[in-house]
Write a protein that holds these residues in place. Structure first.
Motif, short mmCIF file in Angstrom:
data_model
loop_
_atom_site.label_atom_id
_atom_site.label_comp_id
_atom_site.label_asym_id
_atom_site.label_seq_id
_atom_site.Cartn_x
_atom_site.Cartn_y
_atom_site.Cartn_z
N PRO A 40 0.80 -1.23 0.00
CA PRO A 40 0.00 0.00 0.00
C PRO A 40 0.83 1.27 0.00
CG PRO A 40 -0.82 -1.57 1.63
CD PRO A 40 0.49 -2.10 1.15
N ALA A 41 2.13 1.17 0.34
CA ALA A 41 2.98 2.36 0.36
C ALA A 41 3.21 2.94 -1.03
CB ALA A 41 4.32 2.04 1.02
N HIS A 42 3.00 2.14 -2.09
CA HIS A 42 3.13 2.62 -3.47
C HIS A 42 4.49 3.26 -3.74
CE1 HIS A 42 -0.89 1.48 -4.06
NE2 HIS A 42 -1.51 2.61 -3.73
N SER A 43 5.58 2.62 -3.33
CA SER A 43 6.91 3.20 -3.52
C SER A 43 7.70 2.56 -4.66
CB SER A 43 7.72 3.10 -2.21
OG SER A 43 7.81 1.76 -1.78
N LEU A 44 7.13 1.59 -5.35
CA LEU A 44 7.86 0.92 -6.43
C LEU A 44 8.21 1.91 -7.54
CD1 LEU A 44 8.99 -1.68 -7.68
CD2 LEU A 44 6.71 -2.10 -8.65
N GLY A 65 6.29 -2.42 -15.39
CA GLY A 65 5.96 -2.25 -13.98
C GLY A 65 4.50 -1.90 -13.79
N ALA A 66 3.96 -2.24 -12.62
CA ALA A 66 2.56 -1.93 -12.30
C ALA A 66 2.41 -1.82 -10.79
CB ALA A 66 1.62 -3.01 -12.85
N GLN A 67 1.40 -1.10 -10.38
CA GLN A 67 1.07 -0.90 -8.96
C GLN A 67 -0.36 -1.36 -8.75
OE1 GLN A 67 3.15 0.78 -6.37
NE2 GLN A 67 1.62 -0.35 -5.21
N VAL A 131 7.20 -9.64 -7.42
CA VAL A 131 6.17 -8.98 -6.62
C VAL A 131 6.81 -8.32 -5.41
CG1 VAL A 131 3.97 -9.23 -5.42
CG2 VAL A 131 4.52 -10.74 -7.35
N ASP A 132 6.65 -7.00 -5.32
CA ASP A 132 7.06 -6.26 -4.13
C ASP A 132 5.89 -6.29 -3.15
OD1 ASP A 132 8.12 -4.42 -2.30
OD2 ASP A 132 7.29 -2.71 -3.41
N CYS A 133 5.96 -7.20 -2.19
CA CYS A 133 4.88 -7.36 -1.21
C CYS A 133 5.02 -6.30 -0.11
CB CYS A 133 4.91 -8.75 -0.59
SG CYS A 133 4.69 -10.10 -1.77
N GLY A 134 4.00 -6.23 0.74
CA GLY A 134 4.07 -5.34 1.89
C GLY A 134 5.02 -5.90 2.94
N PRO A 135 5.17 -5.20 4.08
CA PRO A 135 6.00 -5.72 5.18
C PRO A 135 5.53 -7.11 5.60
CG PRO A 135 5.44 -3.43 5.56
CD PRO A 135 4.63 -3.87 4.36
N THR A 136 6.40 -7.84 6.31
CA THR A 136 6.16 -9.26 6.57
C THR A 136 4.82 -9.55 7.22
OG1 THR A 136 7.56 -8.92 8.53
CG2 THR A 136 8.53 -10.05 6.67
#
Length: 380
Positions: A40-44, A65-67, A131-136
């Motif tokens: 959800p931070a949308h930092s990619l 790339g995609a968000q 995939v850039d997932c959220g924190p653990t």
């Protein structure tokens, strides 16, 4: 089949940067690569210095790339099915308020984010989806959803839908259940989906990484790489008054990593924030060298369950990296072994030969948990 690489780690360890760097490295090696973020931070997009949207867009040659916009997916997809379920339940005589509550599927936005990743992976346009997932904590909740939702649909909607007589609703729920099952199979297929776990050399972060490895093992999700990020540079490059502090910091980091038995890839801290493709490719070179970024670094977690026959019974090994102070509980639930570690629970289906047996003991070692089971009629 398209490969899935999932990057996660404690908040602030640099997982987004390393996911972007890995994607850039894969594209440079000729793989058609999509990197997508469910964080959800949308930092990619910030890592590439480029704005990303819901649909894949060009970042570089062979790299897109995609968000994922999970809230938008909820608005577009879920509301229609939810309305059908609410109407069907009310038509079956369920109170309007109860019907409203029953039609609110727990974690639906996270589930739809995974669904979108699956859709993109199955589109056939890419060799690899990173995939850039959220924190653990969010990632573990995300990866647990297919199993949880499948049980939710069975327990909450199964008996109600038999009363509605609405073929459209029954069909919709069955399709959703089948989709959730397929999603779970995708995540637990070790030939398709693997996780790269990012950590920094700090005791608090390493402790969370251990818990994460246990939780992923419980869910049958393969970890093929662990990356220690933001190490202080090697001593040879230090100059000036800050050199003593930097040496002390590096020694502390080396002590923390020296206590681990895992194979680790390492990335050093940089003076400037790595933004843009040249900086990301430099990190990919440091991280993977001449090896293929798809191969991981030999950190595979062993199969969750292995069984050895001994006199009078069996020894069942669960490959769970456990902290010394881990909160562990074992219980039998019908033909399953219920394993709970630090609040994460998994029902492990026992092989048929073990189902008549009685649990007589358990102990942990460096490789996980060993459960002793005695055959019926044998002395405990």
């Amino acid at each position: 089949m398209t490969r899935l690489l999932l990057f996660t780690g404690k908040g602030g360890v640099g997982k987004t940067t390393l996911a972007a760097a890995t994607a850039a490295g894969l594209a440079a090696r000729g793989y058609k690569t999509l990197v997508v973020s469910t964080d959800p931070a949308h930092s990619l997009g910030d890592a590439f210095g480029k704005r990303l949207g819901r649909e894949p867009s060009d970042v570089d040659t062979r790299l897109h790339g995609a968000q994922v916009d999970s809230r938008g997916l909820v608005d577009d997809i879920w509301q229609d099915l939810r309305g059908k379920l609410r109407g069907a339940l009310a038509g079956a005589g369920v109170d309007a308020l109860d019907a409203e509550e029953l039609s609110v599927l727990p974690g639906v936005d996270e589930l739809l984010a995974l669904t979108e990743v699956q859709r993109l992976a199955e589109a056939g346009r890419w060799d690899v989806v990173v995939v850039d997932c959220g924190p653990t904590a969010e990632t573990l909740r995300l990866l647990a959803l297919p199993e949880a939702v499948s049980g939710y649909l069975d327990k909450v909607f199964g008996w109600q839908l038999t009363l509605t007589g609405s073929r459209a609703v029954v069909k919709s729920v069955r399709e959703l259940a089948a989709h959730v099952t397929a999603l779970r199979e995708l995540l637990t297929d070790p030939a398709v989906t693997t996780v790269r776990l990012v950590l920094t050399p700090e005791r608090v972060v390493v402790a969370e990484a251990r818990r994460t490895l246990s939780s992923l093992a419980l869910r049958g999700i393969r970890v093929d790489g662990l990356i220690a990020n933001r190490l202080m540079p090697a001593p040879g490059v230090w100059r000036g008054a800050a050199a003593s502090w930097m040496r002390t910091r590096r020694r502390s980091q080396d002590r923390v990593l020296g206590e681990l038995t895992w194979e680790l890839s390492r990335v050093e801290f940089r003076a400037e924030e790595p933004v843009g493709l040249p900086a990301l490719r430099e990190i990919a070179t440091e991280l993977y060298g001449e090896t293929d970024p798809l191969t991981g670094n030999g950190s595979d977690v062993a199969p969750l369950l292995t069984v050895t026959e001994v006199d009078g019974g069996y020894r069942l090994r669960l490959a769970l990296p456990l902290e010394r102070d881990a909160d562990l509980d074992l219980a039998r639930v019908d033909d399953d072994l219920a394993v709970t570690v630090d609040g994460f629970r998994r029902l492990v289906a026992l092989p048929e030969s073990l189902r008549p047996c009685v649990i007589t003991g358990a102990e942990s070692d460096a490789d996980g948990l060993v459960v002793s089971l005695t055959k019926p009629g044998e002395d405990a």
